[in-house]
Design a protein around this motif. Structure first.
Motif, PDB file in Angstrom:
ATOM      1  N   ILE A   2       0.836  -1.195   0.000  1.00  0.00           N
ATOM      2  CA  ILE A   2       0.000   0.000   0.000  1.00  0.00           C
ATOM      3  C   ILE A   2       0.874   1.249   0.000  1.00  0.00           C
ATOM      4  N   ASN A   3       0.539   2.174  -0.892  1.00  0.00           N
ATOM      5  CA  ASN A   3       1.218   3.463  -0.933  1.00  0.00           C
ATOM      6  C   ASN A   3       0.572   4.349   0.124  1.00  0.00           C
ATOM      7  N   HIS A   4       1.269   4.532   1.238  1.00  0.00           N
ATOM      8  CA  HIS A   4       0.717   5.270   2.374  1.00  0.00           C
ATOM      9  C   HIS A   4       0.289   6.682   2.009  1.00  0.00           C
ATOM     10  N   LYS A   5       1.126   7.373   1.258  1.00  0.00           N
ATOM     11  CA  LYS A   5       0.812   8.749   0.876  1.00  0.00           C
ATOM     12  C   LYS A   5      -0.463   8.796   0.039  1.00  0.00           C
ATOM     13  N   SER A   6      -0.589   7.865  -0.879  1.00  0.00           N
ATOM     14  CA  SER A   6      -1.760   7.813  -1.743  1.00  0.00           C
ATOM     15  C   SER A   6      -3.034   7.533  -0.945  1.00  0.00           C
ATOM     16  N   ILE A   7      -2.981   6.588  -0.018  1.00  0.00           N
ATOM     17  CA  ILE A   7      -4.150   6.262   0.808  1.00  0.00           C
ATOM     18  C   ILE A   7      -4.553   7.463   1.651  1.00  0.00           C
ATOM     19  N   ILE A   8      -3.604   8.124   2.251  1.00  0.00           N
ATOM     20  CA  ILE A   8      -3.902   9.311   3.060  1.00  0.00           C
ATOM     21  C   ILE A   8      -4.557  10.378   2.184  1.00  0.00           C
ATOM     22  N   GLU A   9      -3.999  10.605   1.003  1.00  0.00           N
ATOM     23  CA  GLU A   9      -4.567  11.604   0.089  1.00  0.00           C
ATOM     24  C   GLU A   9      -5.979  11.227  -0.337  1.00  0.00           C
ATOM     25  N   ALA A  14     -11.844  12.018   0.086  1.00  0.00           N
ATOM     26  CA  ALA A  14     -13.189  11.512   0.362  1.00  0.00           C
ATOM     27  C   ALA A  14     -13.828  12.303   1.507  1.00  0.00           C
ATOM     28  N   LEU A  15     -13.053  12.585   2.527  1.00  0.00           N
ATOM     29  CA  LEU A  15     -13.554  13.359   3.660  1.00  0.00           C
ATOM     30  C   LEU A  15     -13.903  14.775   3.224  1.00  0.00           C
ATOM     31  N   PRO A  24     -19.491  18.052  12.005  1.00  0.00           N
ATOM     32  CA  PRO A  24     -18.096  18.480  12.200  1.00  0.00           C
ATOM     33  C   PRO A  24     -17.291  17.606  13.169  1.00  0.00           C
ATOM     34  N   ASP A  25     -17.913  17.165  14.277  1.00  0.00           N
ATOM     35  CA  ASP A  25     -17.189  16.311  15.230  1.00  0.00           C
ATOM     36  C   ASP A  25     -16.759  14.998  14.585  1.00  0.00           C
ATOM     37  N   ARG A  26     -17.586  14.494  13.702  1.00  0.00           N
ATOM     38  CA  ARG A  26     -17.267  13.233  13.018  1.00  0.00           C
ATOM     39  C   ARG A  26     -16.126  13.436  12.033  1.00  0.00           C
ATOM     40  N   ILE A  27     -16.128  14.585  11.367  1.00  0.00           N
ATOM     41  CA  ILE A  27     -15.042  14.904  10.440  1.00  0.00           C
ATOM     42  C   ILE A  27     -13.716  14.932  11.191  1.00  0.00           C
ATOM     43  N   GLU A  28     -13.717  15.581  12.349  1.00  0.00           N
ATOM     44  CA  GLU A  28     -12.498  15.662  13.166  1.00  0.00           C
ATOM     45  C   GLU A  28     -12.036  14.279  13.602  1.00  0.00           C
ATOM     46  N   GLY A  29     -12.974  13.442  14.025  1.00  0.00           N
ATOM     47  CA  GLY A  29     -12.627  12.085  14.455  1.00  0.00           C
ATOM     48  C   GLY A  29     -12.040  11.251  13.331  1.00  0.00           C
ATOM     49  N   ILE A  30     -12.657  11.344  12.161  1.00  0.00           N
ATOM     50  CA  ILE A  30     -12.165  10.600  11.000  1.00  0.00           C
ATOM     51  C   ILE A  30     -10.785  11.104  10.607  1.00  0.00           C
ATOM     52  N   SER A  31     -10.619  12.420  10.603  1.00  0.00           N
ATOM     53  CA  SER A  31      -9.323  13.017  10.274  1.00  0.00           C
ATOM     54  C   SER A  31      -8.242  12.562  11.257  1.00  0.00           C
ATOM     55  N   SER A  32      -8.588  12.507  12.528  1.00  0.00           N
ATOM     56  CA  SER A  32      -7.633  12.037  13.541  1.00  0.00           C
ATOM     57  C   SER A  32      -7.203  10.601  13.265  1.00  0.00           C
ATOM     58  N   CYS A  33      -8.159   9.765  12.893  1.00  0.00           N
ATOM     59  CA  CYS A  33      -7.832   8.369  12.573  1.00  0.00           C
ATOM     60  C   CYS A  33      -6.905   8.291  11.368  1.00  0.00           C
ATOM     61  N   GLY A  40      -8.113   2.048   7.969  1.00  0.00           N
ATOM     62  CA  GLY A  40      -9.280   1.170   7.887  1.00  0.00           C
ATOM     63  C   GLY A  40     -10.400   1.662   8.790  1.00  0.00           C
ATOM     64  N   ILE A  41     -10.053   2.063   9.995  1.00  0.00           N
ATOM     65  CA  ILE A  41     -11.052   2.581  10.935  1.00  0.00           C
ATOM     66  C   ILE A  41     -11.646   3.879  10.393  1.00  0.00           C
ATOM     67  N   ALA A  42     -10.800   4.757   9.875  1.00  0.00           N
ATOM     68  CA  ALA A  42     -11.280   6.020   9.302  1.00  0.00           C
ATOM     69  C   ALA A  42     -12.255   5.740   8.156  1.00  0.00           C
ATOM     70  N   PHE A  43     -11.901   4.807   7.294  1.00  0.00           N
ATOM     71  CA  PHE A  43     -12.743   4.458   6.156  1.00  0.00           C
ATOM     72  C   PHE A  43     -14.084   3.901   6.628  1.00  0.00           C
ATOM     73  N   GLU A  44     -14.049   2.971   7.560  1.00  0.00           N
ATOM     74  CA  GLU A  44     -15.274   2.357   8.049  1.00  0.00           C
ATOM     75  C   GLU A  44     -16.181   3.381   8.727  1.00  0.00           C
ATOM     76  N   ILE A  45     -15.607   4.262   9.522  1.00  0.00           N
ATOM     77  CA  ILE A  45     -16.399   5.300  10.192  1.00  0.00           C
ATOM     78  C   ILE A  45     -17.026   6.238   9.166  1.00  0.00           C
ATOM     79  N   LEU A  46     -16.248   6.631   8.167  1.00  0.00           N
ATOM     80  CA  LEU A  46     -16.772   7.507   7.126  1.00  0.00           C
ATOM     81  C   LEU A  46     -17.964   6.846   6.426  1.00  0.00           C
ATOM     82  N   CYS A  47     -17.793   5.624   5.993  1.00  0.00           N
ATOM     83  CA  CYS A  47     -18.877   4.918   5.304  1.00  0.00           C
ATOM     84  C   CYS A  47     -20.090   4.726   6.215  1.00  0.00           C
TER      85      CYS A  47
END
Length: 90
Positions: A2-9, A14-15, A24-33, A40-47
């Motif tokens: 996995i290309n870490h930079k690409s996944i983060i971008e 998506a966010l 907004p609180d959810r955006i912050e939480g996802i961004s923190s993850c 994976g956690i950030a992706f699952e929470i977003l979805c």
């Protein structure tokens, strides 16, 4: 590998593209993850948030989530559940 930079971008994109339909609180939480390397956690929470609040998404967002999920080897139902929420305006 996995290309870490690409996944983060991709996760940040998506966010960003869904910022208008998320609390907004959810955006912050996802961004923190994302920045903690918990992609994976950030992706699952977003979805889950998009699904739970029946938020409309564009076809571009759906395809981006599909790509991220596939790359991270996450269960397909996270993004497939969102298919009915694709806005006809996209």
């Amino acid at each position: 590998m996995i290309n870490h930079k690409s996944i983060i971008e991709q996760l940040e994109k998506a966010l960003y593209l869904t910022r208008d339909v998320l609390i907004p609180d959810r955006i912050e939480g996802i961004s923190s993850c994302i920045h903690a390397g918990e992609w994976g956690i950030a992706f699952e929470i977003l979805c889950e948030n998009l699904y739970e609040y029946e938020s409309p998404i564009s076809k571009q967002v759906y395809e981006l989530l599909e790509e991220i999920g596939s790359t991270l080897k996450i269960k397909k139902y996270y993004w497939e559940n969102l298919k009915p929420q694709i806005s006809s305006d996209s």
